[in-house]
Motif scaffolding. Structure first.
Motif, mmCIF file in Angstrom:
data_model
loop_
_atom_site.group_PDB
_atom_site.id
_atom_site.type_symbol
_atom_site.label_atom_id
_atom_site.label_comp_id
_atom_site.label_asym_id
_atom_site.label_seq_id
_atom_site.Cartn_x
_atom_site.Cartn_y
_atom_site.Cartn_z
ATOM 1 N N MET A 122 0.853 -1.176 0.000
ATOM 2 C CA MET A 122 0.000 0.000 0.000
ATOM 3 C C MET A 122 0.899 1.240 0.000
ATOM 4 O O MET A 122 1.825 1.346 0.768
ATOM 5 N N THR A 123 0.609 2.181 -0.865
ATOM 6 C CA THR A 123 1.375 3.408 -0.875
ATOM 7 C C THR A 123 0.843 4.337 0.200
ATOM 8 O O THR A 123 -0.302 4.214 0.649
ATOM 9 N N ARG A 124 1.662 5.280 0.598
ATOM 10 C CA ARG A 124 1.229 6.172 1.677
ATOM 11 C C ARG A 124 0.060 7.060 1.279
ATOM 12 O O ARG A 124 -0.625 7.603 2.139
ATOM 13 N N ALA A 125 -0.206 7.188 0.001
ATOM 14 C CA ALA A 125 -1.358 7.975 -0.452
ATOM 15 C C ALA A 125 -2.675 7.352 0.005
ATOM 16 O O ALA A 125 -3.680 8.043 0.113
ATOM 17 N N TRP A 126 -2.665 6.059 0.285
ATOM 18 C CA TRP A 126 -3.886 5.361 0.674
ATOM 19 C C TRP A 126 -3.995 5.149 2.175
ATOM 20 O O TRP A 126 -5.012 4.615 2.653
ATOM 21 N N ARG A 137 -0.153 16.478 -3.428
ATOM 22 C CA ARG A 137 0.025 15.189 -2.762
ATOM 23 C C ARG A 137 -1.306 14.770 -2.160
ATOM 24 O O ARG A 137 -2.101 15.624 -1.757
ATOM 25 N N ASP A 189 1.939 14.249 -8.716
ATOM 26 C CA ASP A 189 1.871 13.777 -7.336
ATOM 27 C C ASP A 189 3.300 13.699 -6.809
ATOM 28 O O ASP A 189 4.075 12.842 -7.231
ATOM 29 N N TRP A 240 4.438 12.680 -4.073
ATOM 30 C CA TRP A 240 4.753 11.462 -3.335
ATOM 31 C C TRP A 240 5.115 10.318 -4.265
ATOM 32 O O TRP A 240 5.756 9.362 -3.860
ATOM 33 N N ARG A 241 4.729 10.409 -5.515
ATOM 34 C CA ARG A 241 5.043 9.360 -6.483
ATOM 35 C C ARG A 241 6.200 9.753 -7.392
ATOM 36 O O ARG A 241 6.725 8.907 -8.108
ATOM 37 N N ASP A 242 6.547 11.035 -7.397
ATOM 38 C CA ASP A 242 7.566 11.511 -8.324
ATOM 39 C C ASP A 242 8.629 12.322 -7.582
ATOM 40 O O ASP A 242 8.395 13.484 -7.237
#
Length: 145
Positions: A1-5, A74, A98, A100-102
């Protein structure tokens, strides 16, 4: 799970726990209401409400070609959510990154915000604005229509 979720998942779990308490207290109607409210909050704080993100390099390339703004954001950011909501359908006309992803996007934001990852940061024609008024962003979109 990514921290975005993480935040949306925790919100949904809290809602499920509170709904369970309501069911155990013989209040199924209240349980449904609580669960729906928390699921709506989880959805609103999830990455699903934002248009698809691209990498910073791709967003900069596209912006150079079409003049549209690049929005660095983010998940979980209330100010990003506010900007997204206020832009409405126009949100699809900007390039979303985003951070957090880049990592390159995060570095670009730190470069213009004194080392802080303050979002939303909007870049138009190489000039950055941090947490701009959504109306200003709309004007920038309209100028490059």
């Amino acid at each position: 799970m990514t921290r975005a979720w993480i935040a949306p998942s925790l919100i949904a779990l809290c809602g499920a726990a509170l709904a369970t308490v309501q069911v155990l207290e013989d209040s199924p109607g209240a349980a449904v209401g609580v669960l729906l409210l928390f699921l709506a909050l989880a959805g609103a704080t999830s990455p699903l409400v934002f248009p698809r993100s691209v990498g910073a390099a791709e967003a900069q390339r596209r912006s150079a070609a079409d003049g549209r703004p690049v929005v660095y954001w983010r998940p979980g950011c209330a100010y990003c959510l506010r900007l997204r909501a206020r832009l409405g359908r126009e949100a699809r006309r900007v390039h979303w990154v985003d951070i957090w992803r880049d990592p390159e996007g995060a570095a670009a934001v730190r470069a213009v915000n004194g080392g802080d990852e303050t979002v939303p940061t909007v870049v138009v024609a190489g000039r950055a604005r941090t947490n701009p008024d959504p109306e200003w962003v709309r004007e920038q979109i309209a100028a490059h229509h």
